[in-house]
Design an enzyme around this catalytic site. Sequence first.
Site, PDB file in Angstrom:
ATOM      1  N   ASP A   7      44.950  38.141  25.524  1.00 49.85           N
ATOM      2  CA  ASP A   7      45.005  39.365  26.313  1.00 49.85           C
ATOM      3  C   ASP A   7      46.399  39.504  26.931  1.00 49.85           C
ATOM      4  O   ASP A   7      47.062  38.497  27.216  1.00 49.85           O
ATOM      5  CB  ASP A   7      43.949  39.353  27.424  1.00 49.85           C
ATOM      6  CG  ASP A   7      43.915  40.674  28.185  1.00 49.85           C
ATOM      7  OD1 ASP A   7      43.699  41.722  27.535  1.00 49.85           O
ATOM      8  OD2 ASP A   7      44.102  40.668  29.406  1.00 49.85           O
ATOM      9  N   HIS A  57      46.385  45.826  37.390  1.00 46.30           N
ATOM     10  CA  HIS A  57      46.568  44.373  37.482  1.00 46.30           C
ATOM     11  C   HIS A  57      47.146  43.887  38.810  1.00 46.30           C
ATOM     12  O   HIS A  57      47.019  42.711  39.148  1.00 46.30           O
ATOM     13  CB  HIS A  57      47.417  43.846  36.324  1.00 46.30           C
ATOM     14  CG  HIS A  57      48.739  44.541  36.126  1.00 46.30           C
ATOM     15  ND1 HIS A  57      49.729  44.559  37.084  1.00 46.30           N
ATOM     16  CD2 HIS A  57      49.232  45.239  35.063  1.00 46.30           C
ATOM     17  CE1 HIS A  57      50.782  45.214  36.625  1.00 46.30           C
ATOM     18  NE2 HIS A  57      50.506  45.651  35.401  1.00 46.30           N
ATOM     19  N   HIS A 149      42.477  43.368  36.485  1.00 45.82           N
ATOM     20  CA  HIS A 149      42.621  42.930  35.104  1.00 45.82           C
ATOM     21  C   HIS A 149      43.693  41.851  35.065  1.00 45.82           C
ATOM     22  O   HIS A 149      44.880  42.132  35.227  1.00 45.82           O
ATOM     23  CB  HIS A 149      43.033  44.093  34.199  1.00 45.82           C
ATOM     24  CG  HIS A 149      41.957  45.098  34.006  1.00 45.82           C
ATOM     25  ND1 HIS A 149      41.818  45.835  32.843  1.00 45.82           N
ATOM     26  CD2 HIS A 149      40.967  45.515  34.825  1.00 45.82           C
ATOM     27  CE1 HIS A 149      40.776  46.659  32.962  1.00 45.82           C
ATOM     28  NE2 HIS A 149      40.255  46.476  34.162  1.00 45.82           N
ATOM     29  N   ASP A 154      40.282  37.713  31.858  1.00 40.10           N
ATOM     30  CA  ASP A 154      39.793  38.586  30.796  1.00 40.10           C
ATOM     31  C   ASP A 154      39.558  37.812  29.504  1.00 40.10           C
ATOM     32  O   ASP A 154      38.607  38.085  28.766  1.00 40.10           O
ATOM     33  CB  ASP A 154      40.776  39.732  30.548  1.00 40.10           C
ATOM     34  CG  ASP A 154      40.708  40.792  31.648  1.00 40.10           C
ATOM     35  OD1 ASP A 154      39.954  40.586  32.622  1.00 40.10           O
ATOM     36  OD2 ASP A 154      41.397  41.822  31.525  1.00 40.10           O
TER      37      ASP A 154
END
Length: 220
Positions: A7, A57, A149, A154
């Site tokens: 990711d 994020h 995130h 993740d």
Amino acid sequence: MKEIVLDTETTGISVKDGHRIVEIGCIELENLTPTNNKFHCYLNPERKVSEKAFEVHGYSDEFLSKQKKFNEIVDDFLNFIKNKRLIIHNAEFDIAHLNNELNLYGKNKIQNEIIDTLALAREKYPGSQVNLDALCKRFRIDNSRRTHHTALIDCDLLAKVYINLIDQKEPTLNFKQNLDAEENSNSKTEYFKKVVLPSADEVEKHKKYLKEHLKKNYFN
């Protein structure tokens, strides 16, 4: 088989607008089981983070300005993913950004085999929400840590989602595959127990032994 759940987080959506990667996270799986091997880094994108990306994020320009640049970690990253299948949710996005970074530093594009879990989910659950949060909810995976995130969190969630998407709740041993591999190579196969059924004669002898030697159970 070794696979890499991967990711990235970025400064924005499109590489055409000059957006760059700010975080890479990778978790290695072997036969669908996470190993202790991980790759993780924050990156200095050498540009500002968009407001929308910051909301996703939470990595500030000040924080990222102190991190390594992509060319400082690229060789370690490529060695980590070498010859391994990549498991990515919405692979088109991550691969576009990774290839852009590689191109900026004169490296070849990623040639790994890729499984896009977003495509798998769309095929399996047409018409349903298939983002990572929705899939965690569907498979009853605890995603309470995902307040933002972040790449490694993740990746951890995606590894669990991936196993559910391919209908492998728990890793299984393929005995036939192990036997075939033993016949075709000198490598040591994984240990497993073989079930041996007793013959009719052995069953009768066992009954006779129990009758003659086992003390009577007065609780029956």
